[in-house]
Design a protein around this motif. Sequence first.
Motif, mmCIF file in Angstrom:
data_model
loop_
_atom_site.group_PDB
_atom_site.id
_atom_site.type_symbol
_atom_site.label_atom_id
_atom_site.label_comp_id
_atom_site.label_asym_id
_atom_site.label_seq_id
_atom_site.Cartn_x
_atom_site.Cartn_y
_atom_site.Cartn_z
ATOM 1 N N GLU A 293 0.824 -1.210 0.000
ATOM 2 C CA GLU A 293 0.000 0.000 0.000
ATOM 3 C C GLU A 293 0.856 1.257 0.000
ATOM 4 O O GLU A 293 0.614 2.189 -0.781
ATOM 5 C CB GLU A 293 -0.913 -0.005 1.230
ATOM 6 N N ALA A 294 1.878 1.303 0.862
ATOM 7 C CA ALA A 294 2.752 2.477 0.913
ATOM 8 C C ALA A 294 3.489 2.669 -0.405
ATOM 9 O O ALA A 294 3.670 3.797 -0.877
ATOM 10 C CB ALA A 294 3.746 2.337 2.067
ATOM 11 N N THR A 295 3.896 1.567 -1.027
ATOM 12 C CA THR A 295 4.608 1.651 -2.299
ATOM 13 C C THR A 295 3.711 2.217 -3.389
ATOM 14 O O THR A 295 4.115 3.117 -4.143
ATOM 15 C CB THR A 295 5.129 0.259 -2.702
ATOM 16 N N ALA A 296 2.491 1.709 -3.493
ATOM 17 C CA ALA A 296 1.558 2.200 -4.512
ATOM 18 C C ALA A 296 1.266 3.683 -4.310
ATOM 19 O O ALA A 296 1.248 4.470 -5.266
ATOM 20 C CB ALA A 296 0.268 1.388 -4.475
ATOM 21 N N ARG A 297 1.038 4.095 -3.077
ATOM 22 C CA ARG A 297 0.754 5.506 -2.801
ATOM 23 C C ARG A 297 1.949 6.383 -3.152
ATOM 24 O O ARG A 297 1.785 7.487 -3.684
ATOM 25 C CB ARG A 297 0.395 5.696 -1.325
ATOM 26 N N ALA A 298 3.150 5.893 -2.857
ATOM 27 C CA ALA A 298 4.353 6.678 -3.159
ATOM 28 C C ALA A 298 4.524 6.870 -4.664
ATOM 29 O O ALA A 298 4.941 7.941 -5.118
ATOM 30 C CB ALA A 298 5.589 5.993 -2.565
ATOM 31 N N VAL A 299 4.197 5.846 -5.456
ATOM 32 C CA VAL A 299 4.285 5.966 -6.914
ATOM 33 C C VAL A 299 3.332 7.041 -7.416
ATOM 34 O O VAL A 299 3.705 7.909 -8.217
ATOM 35 C CB VAL A 299 3.977 4.615 -7.595
ATOM 36 N N VAL A 300 2.093 7.010 -6.944
ATOM 37 C CA VAL A 300 1.102 8.000 -7.379
ATOM 38 C C VAL A 300 1.510 9.399 -6.948
ATOM 39 O O VAL A 300 1.387 10.365 -7.716
ATOM 40 C CB VAL A 300 -0.294 7.628 -6.845
ATOM 41 N N ARG A 301 2.031 9.522 -5.732
ATOM 42 C CA ARG A 301 2.495 10.835 -5.266
ATOM 43 C C ARG A 301 3.666 11.336 -6.119
ATOM 44 O O ARG A 301 3.780 12.535 -6.376
ATOM 45 C CB ARG A 301 2.891 10.774 -3.799
ATOM 46 N N ALA A 302 4.533 10.427 -6.547
ATOM 47 C CA ALA A 302 5.659 10.825 -7.393
ATOM 48 C C ALA A 302 5.166 11.486 -8.671
ATOM 49 O O ALA A 302 5.688 12.516 -9.108
ATOM 50 C CB ALA A 302 6.523 9.608 -7.725
ATOM 51 N N ALA A 303 4.143 10.896 -9.287
ATOM 52 C CA ALA A 303 3.602 11.454 -10.529
ATOM 53 C C ALA A 303 2.861 12.759 -10.283
ATOM 54 O O ALA A 303 2.980 13.712 -11.060
ATOM 55 C CB ALA A 303 2.677 10.435 -11.190
ATOM 56 N N ARG A 304 2.110 12.831 -9.201
ATOM 57 C CA ARG A 304 1.316 14.033 -8.934
ATOM 58 C C ARG A 304 2.168 15.198 -8.438
ATOM 59 O O ARG A 304 1.793 16.358 -8.622
ATOM 60 C CB ARG A 304 0.207 13.712 -7.932
ATOM 61 N N ALA A 305 3.299 14.897 -7.815
ATOM 62 C CA ALA A 305 4.176 15.967 -7.333
ATOM 63 C C ALA A 305 5.109 16.486 -8.418
ATOM 64 O O ALA A 305 5.715 17.555 -8.257
ATOM 65 C CB ALA A 305 5.003 15.472 -6.149
ATOM 66 N N ALA A 306 5.252 15.746 -9.506
ATOM 67 C CA ALA A 306 6.174 16.142 -10.577
ATOM 68 C C ALA A 306 5.707 17.424 -11.254
ATOM 69 O O ALA A 306 4.513 17.746 -11.275
ATOM 70 C CB ALA A 306 6.277 15.019 -11.610
ATOM 71 N N ARG A 307 6.662 18.131 -11.822
ATOM 72 C CA ARG A 307 6.387 19.335 -12.594
ATOM 73 C C ARG A 307 7.025 19.191 -13.969
ATOM 74 O O ARG A 307 8.100 18.613 -14.105
ATOM 75 C CB ARG A 307 6.920 20.587 -11.876
ATOM 76 N N GLY A 308 6.361 19.716 -14.990
ATOM 77 C CA GLY A 308 6.843 19.579 -16.348
ATOM 78 C C GLY A 308 8.178 20.264 -16.566
ATOM 79 O O GLY A 308 8.508 21.240 -15.895
ATOM 80 N N VAL A 309 8.962 19.737 -17.513
ATOM 81 C CA VAL A 309 10.272 20.310 -17.822
ATOM 82 C C VAL A 309 10.436 20.426 -19.335
ATOM 83 O O VAL A 309 9.852 19.657 -20.109
ATOM 84 C CB VAL A 309 11.436 19.471 -17.247
#
Length: 339
Positions: free
Chosen positions: A309-325
Amino acid sequence: MPRTASPQARRRRSGDGAITDVAGIEVGHYTDTRRPTGCTVVLAQAGAVAGVDVRGAAPGTRETDLLSPCNLVDRVHGIVLAGGSAWGLDAASGAVRWLEEQGAGLDVVAAKLPIVPGAVLFDLMVGDAAIRPDAAAGYEACRASSAAAPAEGNVGAGAGAAVGKIFGIARAMKGGIGTASVTVDGVTVGAIVACNALGDVIDPETGAVVAGARTRNGKGLVDTRRALLRGEAPRPVLAGTNTTIGVIATDAAITKVQACRLATMAHDGLARAINPVHTMSDGDTLFVMGTGRAKGSPGMMVLGTMAAEATARAVVRAARAARGVRVGRLHLPAACDLA
């Protein structure tokens, strides 16, 4: 040419927690300002029982054999996640040097030897490939480490990460690094994941694609799983040019065998949040660290569920916290840009 250690996030989190909620764990990022790349260290200076499970077919790793239950050493003092492909493994040498200066390590009579495994992801197509994390980067990440909730998104090992590359980098999106934790009956399991997947990032709660391969006009999401199943051909991808890497930590008292089993179960979280995952072009690797600071344990069934569960949430947070470059002609929008 400037180099900076990324500051730790000062904001409170919205209920997802962080790997640093696990007692005895510290995290530090180093982000290179010359191009999007960097490294992340997860430290347990007092030592932590550790295990690993490598699922991708093209891994770049350091000292994973050491963590086999058949082998002697059962405690590590840090784990390094880095960009830069195999060159980035050099960052672990800097972490070893910093930990030695703090007096942390395995007592080998003549000295204290810090045990620091690591894994890398491929971010060389985002900017100048000659710039990658080195020993100095690993050292600076350790200097920046703390028990505060670590920053997420375009920092550390997630600085140059991209997701959804199965139809070519031009249709990909920005990945990043994310963290989360789960607590049950006073025991905590946390994860930090640098997501640089070939596939899409999926929100397991809704089944919706958060970030991944885009349509040909770049304005929408393809949904890679459905695109492949209806016959859209993937572009040839060089093996190892992707990879999701991470660390799961718990304050429960666990053995080395249990740490390896938790790493295996944590990969269930990757499978929920990334599709496709564990491909021939990914080097997906997850480490586990157990600090033993909690008074009890809910047992392996519950710990494994918490790890996934923690791993799945961390993956989603990684994508949502990212900013375009934008780097040269390459534009990698983030989930927030397409929302």
